[in-house]
Design an enzyme around this catalytic site. Structure first.
Site, PDB file in Angstrom:
ATOM      1  N   HIS A 150      -7.868  -5.331  -0.497  1.00 22.60           N
ATOM      2  CA  HIS A 150      -6.633  -4.855   0.226  1.00 22.60           C
ATOM      3  C   HIS A 150      -6.265  -5.671   1.248  1.00 22.60           C
ATOM      4  O   HIS A 150      -7.036  -5.585   2.378  1.00 22.60           O
ATOM      5  CB  HIS A 150      -7.030  -3.218   0.325  1.00 22.60           C
ATOM      6  CG  HIS A 150      -5.732  -2.564   0.438  1.00 22.60           C
ATOM      7  ND1 HIS A 150      -4.821  -2.515  -0.740  1.00 22.60           N
ATOM      8  CD2 HIS A 150      -5.272  -1.501   1.419  1.00 22.60           C
ATOM      9  CE1 HIS A 150      -3.991  -1.478  -0.246  1.00 22.60           C
ATOM     10  NE2 HIS A 150      -4.137  -0.915   0.969  1.00 22.60           N
ATOM     11  N   SER A 205       0.813  -1.254   0.055  1.00 24.72           N
ATOM     12  CA  SER A 205       0.036   0.051  -0.071  1.00 24.72           C
ATOM     13  C   SER A 205       0.831   1.281  -0.125  1.00 24.72           C
ATOM     14  O   SER A 205       1.712   1.668  -1.082  1.00 24.72           O
ATOM     15  CB  SER A 205      -0.839  -0.030   1.270  1.00 24.72           C
ATOM     16  OG  SER A 205      -1.857   1.047   1.003  1.00 24.72           O
ATOM     17  N   GLU A 239      -8.965  -4.983  -4.121  1.00 24.95           N
ATOM     18  CA  GLU A 239      -8.522  -3.978  -3.099  1.00 24.95           C
ATOM     19  C   GLU A 239      -9.640  -3.349  -2.358  1.00 24.95           C
ATOM     20  O   GLU A 239      -9.982  -4.215  -1.479  1.00 24.95           O
ATOM     21  CB  GLU A 239      -7.848  -2.845  -4.147  1.00 24.95           C
ATOM     22  CG  GLU A 239      -6.573  -3.587  -4.911  1.00 24.95           C
ATOM     23  CD  GLU A 239      -5.414  -3.539  -3.929  1.00 24.95           C
ATOM     24  OE1 GLU A 239      -5.402  -3.459  -2.804  1.00 24.95           O
ATOM     25  OE2 GLU A 239      -4.418  -4.110  -4.546  1.00 24.95           O
TER      26      GLU A 239
END
Length: 433
Positions: free
Chosen positions: A351, A183, A295
């Site tokens: 994510h 990230s 995600e």
């Protein structure tokens, strides 16, 4: 049973602990505490420890408050001023390759003390892991007059210098350092890869769900932040508020904006935007990068994979072919992956859920809540093995990416027959090609 282990390094004597052959040295300061006159200033390398340093517990985190009440990754906030610290997890061996890990959190939060970043499986496989803390939010990434830009990136460069000077004492090879992150951490990896200031500090790079996250100077946001805190949006004004006060105010003001503070271009660290910098720098560094299939679009009808309409496409997946195209002439090569295993509890390949697989820590706290009671161990073995091989210096077994239509990519979470099909549309970042 835990036993004390002592290392004599250029930084000084460090006392950690060993359990089941894995040595841990936690919370080692690599720079002086960024307080007082050192707040909003470039990091100062830590002076040599005058006495043996007790590295038996995690050091302070820059995160004072998490971004959300509940986060996928367990992200403890540890109080204290010495936030510029790192932890080393190592096997009882010498000359090992080194993985330097940068945590995510939108450049506003996150914790190097997360149990999901435990390097025990890497130590088992002969890799030294270094997890790094760096300044976040206003303290790390607010472009203020009289303040060096990109302080958080400068912290990471200082940590990488510490690794070069000290990691051999912990069993690592300073000539085989891979910098990796997820990230915001993955975006930081790309920023470092594009930076002329980072040359020579690492030999390989891994960006998980990183994207191109450099931002335009957030003057309007900082003005609103200063107004909400009752101070001018300056070094002196923000210096009158604690990091916790600033982080709470940023969290309250940011709303649905995914990125309000982060690396900015135009200084000696990032002379040009990251995408442009990647065309000129880091060509001697092999790069592995990719994203998860969903995600931030999991568990939603909006998660249908219409090209160009999802957050996943805009921020993450579309960046992969763009980066590969920027590095097309890089002789070291670029390789893509895509994580497609859907978490039954979170509603997709969302994510962060790939992290316990890459680190091979499916038994870590918080994993059942994120991945369900029976995440596939064979997938963790496969992903972790691929990452270890890359860190060791091996060439990935699938083809290189160049940013063109149909580039091969390693696919995790589906049958092996679909393992290296084209997954990224270099124009839209949308459906598999």
């Amino acid at each position: 049973m835990s036993t004390a282990v002592t290392v004599r390094a250029p930084a000084g004597t460090v006392v950690g602990h060993q359990v089941d052959g894995v040595r841990r040295y936690l919370g080692i300061p690599y720079a002086e505490a960024p307080t007082g006159a050192r707040r909003f200033a470039a990091p100062v390398p830590r002076a040599r420890f005058p006495q043996p340093y007790d590295a038996s517990r995690h050091g302070a985190t820059s995160q004072r408050v998490p971004l959300f009440a509940t986060t996928t990754i367990p992200e403890p906030s540890v109080p204290g001023d010495d936030v510029l610290n790192l932890s080393v997890t190592a096997p009882a061996a010498q000359g090992c390759p080194v993985l330097v890990w940068i945590h995510g959190g939108g450049f506003l939060a996150g914790s190097q003390a997360s149990c999901w970043y435990d390097g025990r499986a890497f130590a088992r496989d002969g890799v030294v892991t270094v997890t790094v803390g760096y300044r976040l939010g206003v303290d790390g990434f607010a472009p203020l007059d009289g303040v060096p830009a990109n302080l958080g990136l400068r912290d990471l460069l200082c940590a990488l210098d510490w690794v070069q000077e000290n990691v051999a004492a912990f069993g690592g090879d300073p000539d085989r350092v891979t910098v990796a992150g997820q990230s915001a951490g993955g975006a930081a990896v790309l920023a470092l890869l594009s930076s002329p200031a980072a040359k020579g500090r690492f030999r390989r790079a891994v960006s998980l769900s990183g994207g191109l996250f450099d931002v335009d100077p957030p003057h309007e946001f900082l003005a609103g932040l200063g107004h909400s805190l009752g101070v001018p949006p300056t070094r002196a004004g923000f210096g009158r508020r604690t990091p916790e006060q600033l982080q709470r105010a940023v969290r309250d003001l940011r709303g649905d904006d995914s990125l309000v503070l982060g690396p900015v271009s135009g200084d000696d660290i990032l002379p040009v935007p990251v995408a442009e910098g990647l065309t000129a720098h880091g060509h001697d560094v092999p790069l592995l990068l990719g994203a998860t299939g969903d995600e931030f679009d999991g568990d939603s009808e909006r998660g249908s994979r219409a090209a160009g309409t999802r957050i996943t496409d805009t921020l993450f997946r579309s960046a992969c072919p763009r980066i590969a195209a920027a590095r097309r002439v890089a002789p070291a090569g670029t390789w893509l992956y895509s994580f497609e295993w859907p978490s039954p509890t979170l509603g997709g390949a969302v994510h962060c859920v790939d992290l316990p697989f890459f680190f091979d820590v499916l038994d870590a706290p918080g994993v059942p809540e994120a991945l369900g009671p029976n995440p596939p161990a064979e997938l963790a073995t496969r992903m972790h093995t691929d990452l270890v091989a890359f860190v060791r210096g091996e060439t990935p077994t699938w083809g290189r990416a160049t940013g063109r239509l149909g580039d091969p990519a390693r696919e995790y979470g589906r049958p092996l027959a679909a393992d290296t099909r084209g997954l990224y549309d270099p124009v839209t970042g949308g459906e598999p090609c």
